[in-house]
Motif scaffolding. Sequence first.
Motif, PDB file in Angstrom:
ATOM      1  N   GLY A 207     -27.296 -11.283 -28.671  1.00  0.00           N
ATOM      2  CA  GLY A 207     -27.221  -9.849 -28.447  1.00  0.00           C
ATOM      3  C   GLY A 207     -26.482  -9.512 -27.171  1.00  0.00           C
ATOM      4  N   LYS A 208     -26.725 -10.263 -26.114  1.00  0.00           N
ATOM      5  CA  LYS A 208     -26.015 -10.053 -24.854  1.00  0.00           C
ATOM      6  C   LYS A 208     -24.517 -10.320 -25.028  1.00  0.00           C
ATOM      7  N   LEU A 209     -24.193 -11.341 -25.794  1.00  0.00           N
ATOM      8  CA  LEU A 209     -22.785 -11.629 -26.067  1.00  0.00           C
ATOM      9  C   LEU A 209     -22.138 -10.464 -26.812  1.00  0.00           C
ATOM     10  N   ILE A 215     -14.361  -9.032 -27.116  1.00  0.00           N
ATOM     11  CA  ILE A 215     -14.316 -10.457 -27.432  1.00  0.00           C
ATOM     12  C   ILE A 215     -15.707 -10.959 -27.808  1.00  0.00           C
ATOM     13  N   GLY A 216     -16.700 -10.600 -27.021  1.00  0.00           N
ATOM     14  CA  GLY A 216     -18.061 -11.007 -27.337  1.00  0.00           C
ATOM     15  C   GLY A 216     -18.525 -10.466 -28.671  1.00  0.00           C
ATOM     16  N   GLU A 220     -19.656 -12.907 -31.790  1.00  0.00           N
ATOM     17  CA  GLU A 220     -20.979 -12.792 -32.397  1.00  0.00           C
ATOM     18  C   GLU A 220     -20.868 -12.472 -33.887  1.00  0.00           C
ATOM     19  N   ALA A 221     -19.839 -11.716 -34.266  1.00  0.00           N
ATOM     20  CA  ALA A 221     -19.644 -11.344 -35.669  1.00  0.00           C
ATOM     21  C   ALA A 221     -19.287 -12.532 -36.558  1.00  0.00           C
ATOM     22  N   LEU A 222     -18.921 -13.668 -35.949  1.00  0.00           N
ATOM     23  CA  LEU A 222     -18.590 -14.866 -36.722  1.00  0.00           C
ATOM     24  C   LEU A 222     -19.816 -15.679 -37.115  1.00  0.00           C
ATOM     25  N   ARG A 316     -19.198 -17.143 -18.979  1.00  0.00           N
ATOM     26  CA  ARG A 316     -17.771 -17.322 -19.220  1.00  0.00           C
ATOM     27  C   ARG A 316     -17.301 -16.497 -20.426  1.00  0.00           C
ATOM     28  N   LEU A 317     -18.104 -16.415 -21.467  1.00  0.00           N
ATOM     29  CA  LEU A 317     -17.708 -15.693 -22.665  1.00  0.00           C
ATOM     30  C   LEU A 317     -17.756 -14.176 -22.477  1.00  0.00           C
ATOM     31  N   THR A 318     -18.525 -13.709 -21.509  1.00  0.00           N
ATOM     32  CA  THR A 318     -18.674 -12.266 -21.319  1.00  0.00           C
ATOM     33  C   THR A 318     -17.883 -11.720 -20.140  1.00  0.00           C
TER      34      THR A 318
END
Length: 320
Positions: A207-209, A215-216, A220-222, A316-318
Amino acid sequence: MPTPLIIDTDPGVDDAFAIALAALSEDVELLGVTTVFGNVPLEATTLNARRVLALCGRADVPVAAGAARPLVHAQLQRASHVHGSDGLSGRSAALPEPARALEPGGAVSLLVSLLEAAAEPVTIAPIGPLTNIALLLAAHPEVREKIARIVVMGGGLAGGNTTGAAEFNIWSDPEAARRVLVEEPVPCVLVPMDLTYRCAVDSTWLGKLAASGPIGTALEALTPDYLAHYRKALGWDGIVLHDAVAVAEAIRPGILKTESYPIEVECSLGPARGATLVDRRRQALRADAEGDVAPGRVEVAVDTDLEGLRGFILERLTQA
């Protein structure tokens, strides 16, 4: 100085997270990405890798397609039941179209050219079957000195996920895995599923991603098909980011605790095919058994600060 890094991959949901982790990290010089068969066929893994790089705005990173099958025996099973029909929960087409043409020479050619041009030794992170890396080392032994280390996601110390004995990446091409992990004098780190399972992230993390930005949200949608699989495997709502754990170690050496062990890969056609046999006996006992010929050793990742590792990947992702 940024870590010079090449990723060899078969995306795959966790591969997509791993590529994004490297692509979005300012302390990484992502030299290139090579693709291999694995979770889905090569055409799909290659398109997925290029789309993830486009999502991350990294048109500067070259991509080359590699092996479409194992070295010796055919791959008997894909992992579409885990990752979805296209490797990304059926949502690959929702990502941006690739912003750069595929490199024409193939994976091994790109690997050789990147290594030869590098000013310092390069870390390679193979997070799919090891076919491309085995071919590279067999055909171009002169590039070994340009490799700082090979950080492999693969294997299982206590069993597997594709069979009772074997983890998917090693099982998909055991002969290639044995070449890289057992026969080659190149420093290797093995990140097994025993540890990556312990690093699983929950729905709150996801959820945070998703809330972090475009991009996040796209990453997450994947995850729906992947989440459905790991809901059964874990018994709770979460996913295992196997490949991102290995790439985290490639980016920040020491984020995983490793121990040095002799290793063997089972290449028979029996029920143990693809098993990684890590000799964890005390050194005194191993020395008696080995005699004058000591087998090669691999750094095996055995532990980490779990919350610290999860936080590192999420940060890193966010950050974009």
